[in-house]
Design a protein around this motif. Structure first.
Motif, short mmCIF file in Angstrom:
data_model
loop_
_atom_site.label_atom_id
_atom_site.label_comp_id
_atom_site.label_asym_id
_atom_site.label_seq_id
_atom_site.Cartn_x
_atom_site.Cartn_y
_atom_site.Cartn_z
N ASP A 2 0.82 -1.20 0.00
CA ASP A 2 0.00 0.00 0.00
C ASP A 2 0.86 1.26 0.00
O ASP A 2 1.87 1.34 0.69
CB ASP A 2 -0.92 0.03 1.22
CG ASP A 2 -2.17 -0.79 1.01
OD1 ASP A 2 -2.38 -1.29 -0.10
OD2 ASP A 2 -2.94 -0.93 1.97
N GLU A 3 0.43 2.23 -0.83
CA GLU A 3 1.05 3.55 -0.93
C GLU A 3 2.49 3.51 -1.45
O GLU A 3 3.28 4.42 -1.19
CB GLU A 3 0.93 4.30 0.39
CG GLU A 3 -0.51 4.51 0.80
CD GLU A 3 -0.67 5.34 2.05
OE1 GLU A 3 0.08 6.30 2.23
OE2 GLU A 3 -1.57 5.00 2.83
N GLY A 22 -2.57 -1.36 -4.07
CA GLY A 22 -3.58 -0.42 -3.62
C GLY A 22 -2.93 0.86 -3.13
O GLY A 22 -1.93 0.83 -2.43
N LYS A 23 -3.47 1.99 -3.57
CA LYS A 23 -2.99 3.33 -3.21
C LYS A 23 -1.59 3.64 -3.75
O LYS A 23 -0.96 4.62 -3.35
CB LYS A 23 -3.02 3.56 -1.70
CG LYS A 23 -4.41 3.45 -1.10
CD LYS A 23 -4.38 3.70 0.38
CE LYS A 23 -5.78 3.53 0.97
NZ LYS A 23 -5.77 3.70 2.43
N GLU A 42 -6.75 -0.67 -6.28
CA GLU A 42 -7.74 0.21 -5.69
C GLU A 42 -7.08 1.48 -5.16
O GLU A 42 -6.08 1.43 -4.44
CB GLU A 42 -8.47 -0.50 -4.56
CG GLU A 42 -9.61 0.30 -3.98
CD GLU A 42 -10.39 -0.49 -2.93
OE1 GLU A 42 -11.18 0.14 -2.23
OE2 GLU A 42 -10.21 -1.72 -2.81
N ASP A 43 -7.63 2.63 -5.56
CA ASP A 43 -7.15 3.96 -5.14
C ASP A 43 -5.75 4.29 -5.67
O ASP A 43 -5.12 5.25 -5.20
CB ASP A 43 -7.15 4.10 -3.61
CG ASP A 43 -8.55 4.07 -3.03
OD1 ASP A 43 -9.41 4.80 -3.55
OD2 ASP A 43 -8.77 3.31 -2.07
N ASN A 45 -2.88 5.76 -8.28
CA ASN A 45 -2.83 6.93 -9.15
C ASN A 45 -2.02 6.58 -10.40
O ASN A 45 -0.81 6.35 -10.32
CB ASN A 45 -2.20 8.11 -8.42
CG ASN A 45 -2.29 9.40 -9.21
OD1 ASN A 45 -2.51 9.40 -10.41
ND2 ASN A 45 -2.12 10.51 -8.52
N GLU A 62 -11.12 -0.11 -8.71
CA GLU A 62 -12.03 0.79 -8.01
C GLU A 62 -11.30 2.06 -7.55
O GLU A 62 -10.24 1.99 -6.93
CB GLU A 62 -12.64 0.08 -6.81
CG GLU A 62 -13.79 0.84 -6.19
CD GLU A 62 -14.54 0.01 -5.17
OE1 GLU A 62 -15.22 0.61 -4.35
OE2 GLU A 62 -14.43 -1.23 -5.18
N ARG A 63 -11.87 3.19 -7.92
CA ARG A 63 -11.35 4.51 -7.54
C ARG A 63 -9.94 4.79 -8.06
O ARG A 63 -9.22 5.62 -7.50
CB ARG A 63 -11.45 4.73 -6.03
CG ARG A 63 -12.88 4.80 -5.52
CD ARG A 63 -12.95 5.13 -4.03
NE ARG A 63 -12.19 4.24 -3.17
CZ ARG A 63 -12.64 3.09 -2.67
NH1 ARG A 63 -13.85 2.68 -2.96
NH2 ARG A 63 -11.87 2.36 -1.87
N VAL A 64 -9.53 4.12 -9.13
CA VAL A 64 -8.22 4.42 -9.73
C VAL A 64 -8.28 5.83 -10.32
O VAL A 64 -9.25 6.21 -10.96
CB VAL A 64 -7.86 3.38 -10.82
CG1 VAL A 64 -6.69 3.84 -11.65
CG2 VAL A 64 -7.57 2.05 -10.18
N ILE A 65 -7.23 6.58 -10.11
CA ILE A 65 -7.14 7.95 -10.61
C ILE A 65 -6.34 7.96 -11.91
O ILE A 65 -5.27 7.37 -12.00
CB ILE A 65 -6.44 8.86 -9.57
CG1 ILE A 65 -7.21 8.86 -8.27
CG2 ILE A 65 -6.24 10.27 -10.12
CD1 ILE A 65 -6.42 9.40 -7.10
#
Length: 69
Positions: A2-3, A22-23, A42-43, A45, A62-65
């Motif tokens: 994550d991140e 994710g993220k 998910e999430d 960028n 989901e919620r991909v930028i």
């Protein structure tokens, strides 16, 4: 993972099947011909990422930028 910051990374042709991204920050990354089958994005960028011929089969987008399909 994550991140995770993978901005501007060259992941062209990488096999990222089932990867947990994710993220993740993938802005400007070269993802051409990469395989993200069943990956968690998910999430994430993907602004300005190169996704030419990239495989997203079954990936969580989901919620991909910034992903242009």
């Amino acid at each position: 993972m994550d991140e995770t910051n993978l901005s501007n990374a060259n992941l062209s042709g990488a096999d990222l099947t089932d990867a947990d991204l994710g993220k993740a920050n993938l802005t400007g990354a070269n993802l051409s011909k990469a395989n993200f089958t069943k990956a968690d994005l998910e999430d994430a960028n993907l602004t300005n990422a190169n996704v030419t011929d990239t495989i997203f089969t079954g990936a969580d987008l989901e919620r991909v930028i910034g992903l242009r399909r």
